[in-house]
Write a protein that holds these residues in place. Structure first.
Motif, PDB file in Angstrom:
ATOM      1  N   UNK A 170       0.814  -1.216   0.000  1.00  0.00           N
ATOM      2  CA  UNK A 170       0.000   0.000   0.000  1.00  0.00           C
ATOM      3  C   UNK A 170       0.848   1.266   0.000  1.00  0.00           C
ATOM      4  N   UNK A 171       2.179   1.125   0.121  1.00  0.00           N
ATOM      5  CA  UNK A 171       3.141   2.228   0.053  1.00  0.00           C
ATOM      6  C   UNK A 171       2.933   3.268   1.135  1.00  0.00           C
ATOM      7  N   UNK A 172       2.459   2.821   2.301  1.00  0.00           N
ATOM      8  CA  UNK A 172       2.309   3.751   3.417  1.00  0.00           C
ATOM      9  C   UNK A 172       3.430   3.664   4.430  1.00  0.00           C
ATOM     10  N   UNK A 173       4.346   2.718   4.228  1.00  0.00           N
ATOM     11  CA  UNK A 173       5.430   2.514   5.179  1.00  0.00           C
ATOM     12  C   UNK A 173       5.299   1.170   5.866  1.00  0.00           C
ATOM     13  N   UNK A 174       6.419   0.586   6.253  1.00  0.00           N
ATOM     14  CA  UNK A 174       6.444  -0.718   6.907  1.00  0.00           C
ATOM     15  C   UNK A 174       5.700  -0.690   8.244  1.00  0.00           C
ATOM     16  N   UNK A 175       5.060  -1.798   8.573  1.00  0.00           N
ATOM     17  CA  UNK A 175       4.390  -1.918   9.868  1.00  0.00           C
ATOM     18  C   UNK A 175       5.390  -1.923  11.026  1.00  0.00           C
ATOM     19  N   UNK A 176       6.659  -2.055  10.732  1.00  0.00           N
ATOM     20  CA  UNK A 176       7.662  -1.903  11.793  1.00  0.00           C
ATOM     21  C   UNK A 176       7.729  -0.445  12.252  1.00  0.00           C
ATOM     22  N   UNK A 177       7.235   0.472  11.407  1.00  0.00           N
ATOM     23  CA  UNK A 177       7.335   1.906  11.711  1.00  0.00           C
ATOM     24  C   UNK A 177       5.993   2.617  11.602  1.00  0.00           C
ATOM     25  N   UNK A 178       4.896   1.876  11.799  1.00  0.00           N
ATOM     26  CA  UNK A 178       3.559   2.474  11.763  1.00  0.00           C
ATOM     27  C   UNK A 178       2.883   2.275  13.118  1.00  0.00           C
ATOM     28  N   UNK A 381       5.105  19.669  -5.583  1.00  0.00           N
ATOM     29  CA  UNK A 381       3.730  20.021  -5.232  1.00  0.00           C
ATOM     30  C   UNK A 381       2.994  18.907  -4.518  1.00  0.00           C
ATOM     31  N   UNK A 382       3.670  17.778  -4.293  1.00  0.00           N
ATOM     32  CA  UNK A 382       3.070  16.712  -3.482  1.00  0.00           C
ATOM     33  C   UNK A 382       3.963  16.360  -2.296  1.00  0.00           C
ATOM     34  N   UNK A 383       5.252  16.092  -2.594  1.00  0.00           N
ATOM     35  CA  UNK A 383       6.245  15.700  -1.584  1.00  0.00           C
ATOM     36  C   UNK A 383       5.818  14.458  -0.810  1.00  0.00           C
ATOM     37  N   UNK A 384       5.062  13.599  -1.455  1.00  0.00           N
ATOM     38  CA  UNK A 384       4.702  12.357  -0.796  1.00  0.00           C
ATOM     39  C   UNK A 384       3.370  11.819  -1.275  1.00  0.00           C
ATOM     40  N   UNK A 385       2.942  10.787  -0.601  1.00  0.00           N
ATOM     41  CA  UNK A 385       1.735  10.039  -0.965  1.00  0.00           C
ATOM     42  C   UNK A 385       0.777  10.127   0.216  1.00  0.00           C
ATOM     43  N   UNK A 386       0.353   9.025   0.784  1.00  0.00           N
ATOM     44  CA  UNK A 386      -0.591   9.058   1.907  1.00  0.00           C
ATOM     45  C   UNK A 386       0.107   9.530   3.183  1.00  0.00           C
ATOM     46  N   UNK A 387      -0.705   9.956   4.161  1.00  0.00           N
ATOM     47  CA  UNK A 387      -0.146  10.373   5.447  1.00  0.00           C
ATOM     48  C   UNK A 387       0.543   9.195   6.119  1.00  0.00           C
ATOM     49  N   UNK A 388       1.684   9.459   6.735  1.00  0.00           N
ATOM     50  CA  UNK A 388       2.449   8.409   7.415  1.00  0.00           C
ATOM     51  C   UNK A 388       2.441   8.684   8.917  1.00  0.00           C
ATOM     52  N   UNK A 389       2.186   7.637   9.687  1.00  0.00           N
ATOM     53  CA  UNK A 389       2.048   7.786  11.136  1.00  0.00           C
ATOM     54  C   UNK A 389       3.007   6.846  11.870  1.00  0.00           C
ATOM     55  N   UNK A 390       4.239   7.264  12.119  1.00  0.00           N
ATOM     56  CA  UNK A 390       5.150   6.439  12.912  1.00  0.00           C
ATOM     57  C   UNK A 390       4.653   6.334  14.356  1.00  0.00           C
ATOM     58  N   UNK A 391       5.159   5.386  15.131  1.00  0.00           N
ATOM     59  CA  UNK A 391       4.757   5.286  16.525  1.00  0.00           C
ATOM     60  C   UNK A 391       4.947   6.614  17.268  1.00  0.00           C
ATOM     61  N   UNK A 392       3.923   7.009  18.013  1.00  0.00           N
ATOM     62  CA  UNK A 392       3.939   8.246  18.776  1.00  0.00           C
ATOM     63  C   UNK A 392       3.396   9.445  18.045  1.00  0.00           C
TER      64      UNK A 392
END
Length: 439
Positions: A170-178, A381-392
């Motif tokens: 899903x390209x939101x980041x690894x579950x190790x860092x979500x 004009x984007x600098x990324x994809x979906x919002x990313x939420x690391x722990x905390x």
């Protein structure tokens, strides 16, 4: 020139907000840095008339704001790739498998995966997606990563790997860092069938028949001269009754209110004054997953020859593939592999990505009729994809997330939690509603 409202950004959020404001008789102006509307939703056509979607594509039954807007605009929704026959492919360095279970599963892993999926869904049901901060264990859930939670439930390494390869797809980041709280909040927003953290049918089962960018194109045509392209914003000053917007050219515009529909990355480059330090800090704290999208166009869907449906989850540079239309394959590059893609000489990027597709689906993959690569993470004009939420991060961004500070209103994919096209439409319309309520 003075306007009632100036909207920053002509993506789905800004257009949705502007459309509702204009319909209410508001003098609204939309400022867009690009030379087109749509933001991260974009499409083109092949010589034989097929639509090729270069940005956001799919929604699900839980994405009610998007579905309602499409209905209002008279646009038809049809089943997405989930209706494609065949088996899903999973690719890792040591092997390839089609269908379930994945090739790295051993005895007991399938049952454990099902049990943990049910446990995750039950925990998600305790989280209010609009107010996750009110959960009695919010801080503890936010500190824990999803992978950490799985291990705390004694998940086998094979099960943790399945959850993680699915998340990387899903390209939101690894579950190790979500953050676990962020994942639970997302699941609670689109609860679906309760079968785990992400059900493809619930989230991605529908698409616009004419292509997702049609939604933006139709709204852009409706708004007409109210949309000004090629107008990047440099500074915003918020003051009751008279806000100022300074363009990169130095031109200054004024308005009674400002709606920011800019992604959080580009917004950090805009000097905003007159908004509380707390609200700015919350906005600037948010981050986006740095990802890319790749599309390969073929004469026909050759993957069907081997009873494959074109859907894959991969541990290569590509995180996933899926068929967006007849003979057209989409793919995402997750944040963890974006650096590898950027480090690849530009002339080798597409050949190497095609080689990964070939490893999954066969030799025909290296003979596309066209390819498209969108580096969202590097696009200014984007600098990324979906919002990313690391722990905390849910607690750090805090309950100001998605809120307004009139006459400054905030909307966009980043300001909701589930589905970036749905989040854009939902928050765009909500911002317009709140601005109209306040007159």
């Amino acid at each position: 020139m003075h306007h009632d409202v100036i909207v920053l950004g002509a993506g789905l959020a800004g257009l949705s907000a502007a459309r509702d404001l204009a319909a209410a008789g508001t003098d609204v102006l939309v400022l867009e840095a690009r030379d087109r509307v749509g933001g991260r939703v974009e499409q083109t056509r092949t010589p034989d008339g097929r639509t090729v979607q270069l940005g956001g594509e799919v929604v699900g039954q839980g994405h009610t704001a998007y579905l309602q807007l499409a209905k209002e605009l008279g646009l038809d929704l049809v089943p997405s790739y989930v209706a494609e026959p065949g088996r899903m492919t999973r690719a890792t360095p040591e092997g390839l498998s089609a269908g379930d279970p994945p090739h790295w599963f051993g005895p007991g892993d399938t049952a454990q995966h099902a049990a943990l999926s049910g446990e995750f869904s039950a925990l998600a049901a305790t989280v209010d997606p609009d107010d996750p901060w009110s959960h009695p264990d919010a801080a503890a859930l936010d500190r824990l990563s999803v992978a950490g939670w799985l291990r705390s439930r004694r998940a086998s390494p094979a099960v943790v790997r399945l959850w993680d390869i699915g998340q990387l797809a899903l390209a939101g980041g690894s579950y190790e860092r979500i953050s676990l709280l962020a994942a639970l909040r997302k699941s609670a927003a689109v609860p679906g069938s309760g079968t785990g953290d992400y059900d493809y049918d619930d989230w991605e089962g529908l698409r616009l028949a004419e292509g997702s960018a049609t939604l933006a194109e139709v709204m852009g045509r409706e708004l007409g001269p109210r949309v000004r392209l090629g107008a990047p914003v440099a500074a915003v000053g918020i003051r009751p009754g008279r806000c100022t917007v300074r363009l990169a050219t130095g031109e200054i515009l004024t308005a009674g209110a400002v709606v920011s529909a800019l992604p959080v990355g580009p917004l950090r480059s805009v000097a905003v004054t007159g908004v509380s330090d707390a609200r700015i800090a919350s906005l600037h704290r948010q981050r986006q997953a740095v990802a890319a999208k790749f599309v390969a166009v073929y004469r026909d869907p050759f993957w069907r020859d081997d009873n494959r449906n074109g859907l894959s989850e991969s541990e290569g540079v590509l995180g996933s593939t899926w068929p967006q239309g007849e003979g057209i394959l989409s793919a995402l590059v997750p944040p963890e592999r974006y650096g590898v893609l950027l480090g690849t000489p530009s002339q080798l990027r597409i050949p190497e990505l095609l080689a990964e597709v070939m490893a999954m689906f066969g030799d025909e993959a290296v003979r596309p009729t066209a390819c498209h690569l969108r580096l969202w993470g590097s696009d200014p004009w984007t600098q990324g994809y979906v919002t990313q939420w690391p722990p905390g991060e849910v607690m750090a961004v805090g309950p100001l997330h998605g809120t307004h500070e009139p006459p400054f209103y905030v909307c966009g994919s980043d300001q909701w939690v589930a589905g970036y096209m749905e989040g854009a439409v939902r928050t765009g319309r909500a911002a317009a509603e709140e601005a109209l309520r306040r007159g």
